[in-house]
Design an enzyme around this catalytic site. Structure first.
Site, PDB file in Angstrom:
ATOM      1  N   HIS A 124      29.102 -33.771 -16.245  1.00 51.43           N
ATOM      2  CA  HIS A 124      29.936 -32.970 -15.345  1.00 51.43           C
ATOM      3  C   HIS A 124      31.382 -33.416 -15.543  1.00 51.43           C
ATOM      4  O   HIS A 124      31.716 -34.577 -15.315  1.00 51.43           O
ATOM      5  CB  HIS A 124      29.521 -33.143 -13.885  1.00 51.43           C
ATOM      6  CG  HIS A 124      30.256 -32.221 -12.955  1.00 51.43           C
ATOM      7  ND1 HIS A 124      29.761 -30.987 -12.575  1.00 51.43           N
ATOM      8  CD2 HIS A 124      31.468 -32.345 -12.344  1.00 51.43           C
ATOM      9  CE1 HIS A 124      30.634 -30.403 -11.773  1.00 51.43           C
ATOM     10  NE2 HIS A 124      31.679 -31.207 -11.622  1.00 51.43           N
ATOM     11  N   CYS A 125      32.231 -32.491 -15.962  1.00 55.22           N
ATOM     12  CA  CYS A 125      33.612 -32.826 -16.313  1.00 55.22           C
ATOM     13  C   CYS A 125      34.554 -32.429 -15.179  1.00 55.22           C
ATOM     14  O   CYS A 125      34.683 -31.238 -14.873  1.00 55.22           O
ATOM     15  CB  CYS A 125      34.022 -32.122 -17.600  1.00 55.22           C
ATOM     16  SG  CYS A 125      35.708 -32.504 -18.126  1.00 55.22           S
ATOM     17  N   PRO A 126      35.243 -33.387 -14.549  1.00 56.27           N
ATOM     18  CA  PRO A 126      36.177 -33.035 -13.466  1.00 56.27           C
ATOM     19  C   PRO A 126      37.391 -32.264 -13.968  1.00 56.27           C
ATOM     20  O   PRO A 126      38.015 -31.523 -13.195  1.00 56.27           O
ATOM     21  CB  PRO A 126      36.581 -34.402 -12.899  1.00 56.27           C
ATOM     22  CG  PRO A 126      36.341 -35.373 -13.999  1.00 56.27           C
ATOM     23  CD  PRO A 126      35.167 -34.842 -14.767  1.00 56.27           C
ATOM     24  N   ASN A 136      36.156 -28.850 -13.863  1.00 54.09           N
ATOM     25  CA  ASN A 136      35.428 -28.544 -12.626  1.00 54.09           C
ATOM     26  C   ASN A 136      34.148 -27.770 -12.921  1.00 54.09           C
ATOM     27  O   ASN A 136      33.854 -26.753 -12.284  1.00 54.09           O
ATOM     28  CB  ASN A 136      36.311 -27.760 -11.647  1.00 54.09           C
ATOM     29  CG  ASN A 136      35.680 -27.646 -10.267  1.00 54.09           C
ATOM     30  OD1 ASN A 136      34.906 -28.506  -9.850  1.00 54.09           O
ATOM     31  ND2 ASN A 136      36.000 -26.578  -9.556  1.00 54.09           N
ATOM     32  N   ASN A 137      33.409 -28.244 -13.887  1.00 49.70           N
ATOM     33  CA  ASN A 137      32.197 -27.532 -14.292  1.00 49.70           C
ATOM     34  C   ASN A 137      31.281 -28.499 -15.029  1.00 49.70           C
ATOM     35  O   ASN A 137      31.723 -29.523 -15.559  1.00 49.70           O
ATOM     36  CB  ASN A 137      32.550 -26.358 -15.203  1.00 49.70           C
ATOM     37  CG  ASN A 137      31.448 -25.333 -15.288  1.00 49.70           C
ATOM     38  OD1 ASN A 137      30.414 -25.448 -14.629  1.00 49.70           O
ATOM     39  ND2 ASN A 137      31.647 -24.309 -16.104  1.00 49.70           N
TER      40      ASN A 137
END
Length: 367
Positions: free
Chosen positions: A155-157, A160-161
């Site tokens: 999950h990549c901040p 945001n996905n």
């Protein structure tokens, strides 16, 4: 009402906070556009030919970078198909059982017709309590998205996905184009950055934009290069970030190279068969995200063995016709049924391992 209302407010605040890193990147990119196009190219570069070339190349890279970033952010992660979800009767049956062994028997019965080959570290069927489904291979539950994601990488901040099966190609292109974008700015801004220190630039506000543009672009280039190289290695090995941290466990045991089919097939799983679509941020990955061909280097103890060989394959073919519910795409079928053996992967030298690999390949192809 109060508790549910407070929970909804909390979730709403969390959703807003999750967009802050994306907003930060958007502001940085917007400023870089202003600094490069207006302050550097239009205000500082005097040669018309150099100015035109810089602007043309810059805008091509800028468009591809923004396009890939947009696709990475707004492509919804794919979730497991309905075949992996428990039916109402299976849920009731599972809830009535208190013992773990009895629950595992139920899950094994449900999973026998599904293309599930990975297990937990203890050898149990991978089951998600929150989503009430049997996890397909390479599927993991994301605590931020609160759902199971097919071929989840992380999950990549910054986007945001969740990065997974549906947008991993976009994420790779985002890293590639953002790195090229920063390197191009660094290279073309270098001579004017040197002029800043030799007092060769006019004393305007443009000189400070040129200074900070060079520093920010070079700094981002270093971090992006390390991240891009790492994910290129993952693509070559056909691993996700989660699988690099913890190797997948098959029914025959842990195998870090279990999904590796060789560089060419590994690359095509992410980018597809047609080279013309590789650099474009449109979906072209192979497969359905629920089942993947494997290169099993050890004998699977749960598969029946026979000295003649054809019987296990026939049994796998009979069971495999029940899934998937919709036919595989032609490109995926070519990947799964290509005639060369899986010798492109890392281990197949000794005869016993090669035999086990071929048997594992047959089972996966039919599943």
């Amino acid at each position: 009402m109060a508790p549910s209302g407070s929970r909804s407010i909390k979730k709403g605040c969390q959703r807003v906070l999750y967009w802050i890193p994306v907003l930060f990147i958007a502001l940085i990119v917007a400023w870089s556009y202003y600094a490069y196009v207006l302050q550097l190219c239009i205000e500082s570069i005097e040669d018309t030919g150099e100015k035109v070339v810089y602007l043309l190349v810059y805008h091509v890279m800028f468009i591809m970078f923004v396009w890939a970033y947009w696709q990475t952010i707004f492509t919804k992660p794919m979730n497991p198909l309905k075949e992996f979800h428990l039916s109402y009767s299976d849920k009731e049956l599972l809830e009535r059982e208190d013992r773990g062994e009895s629950q595992q028997e139920i899950l094994r019965r449900i999973a026998k017709d599904l293309p599930i080959y990975t297990r937990t570290n203890s050898g149990a069927i991978r089951f998600c309590d929150r989503c009430q489904l049997l996890k397909p291979d390479r599927c993991h539950h994301c605590s931020v998205c609160d759902k199971c994601i097919l071929k989840m990488d992380h999950h990549c901040p910054w986007v945001n996905n969740c990065v997974g099966f549906s947008n991993y190609k976009f994420f790779m292109l985002f890293l590639a184009y953002s790195l090229l974008y920063c390197l191009f700015i660094t290279a073309t801004d270098l001579q004017y950055f040197i002029k800043f220190w030799t007092n060769g630039l006019p004393d305007t506000q443009a000189k400070f934009h040129i200074l900070f543009l060079f520093f920010s672009a070079s700094m981002f280039s270093v971090s992006l290069a390390s991240l891009f190289i790492y994910h290129c290695w993952l693509v070559c090995k056909n691993r996700s970030t989660l699988e690099a941290v913890r190797s997948p466990v098959f029914r025959h045991g842990t195998d870090k190279n279990g999904f590796s089919l060789g560089f060419s097939k590994n690359f095509r799983q992410v980018f597809g068969d047609e080279a013309k679509y590789w650099p474009i941020p449109i979906f072209s990955s192979l497969g359905d995200g629920c089942s993947f061909p494997t290169c099993l280097v050890n004998m699977d103890p749960e598969q029946p063995s026979s000295p003649t060989g054809p019987n296990p394959a026939n049994k796998g073919a009979v069971e495999g016709r029940q899934f998937p519910s919709k036919p595989l795409r032609e490109s995926q079928s070519r990947l799964l049924t290509s005639t060369p053996s899986w010798s492109e992967s890392d281990n197949p030298t000794d005869k016993d391992k090669k035999g086990a690999s071929n048997e594992g390949m047959t089972i996966e192809n039919e599943a």
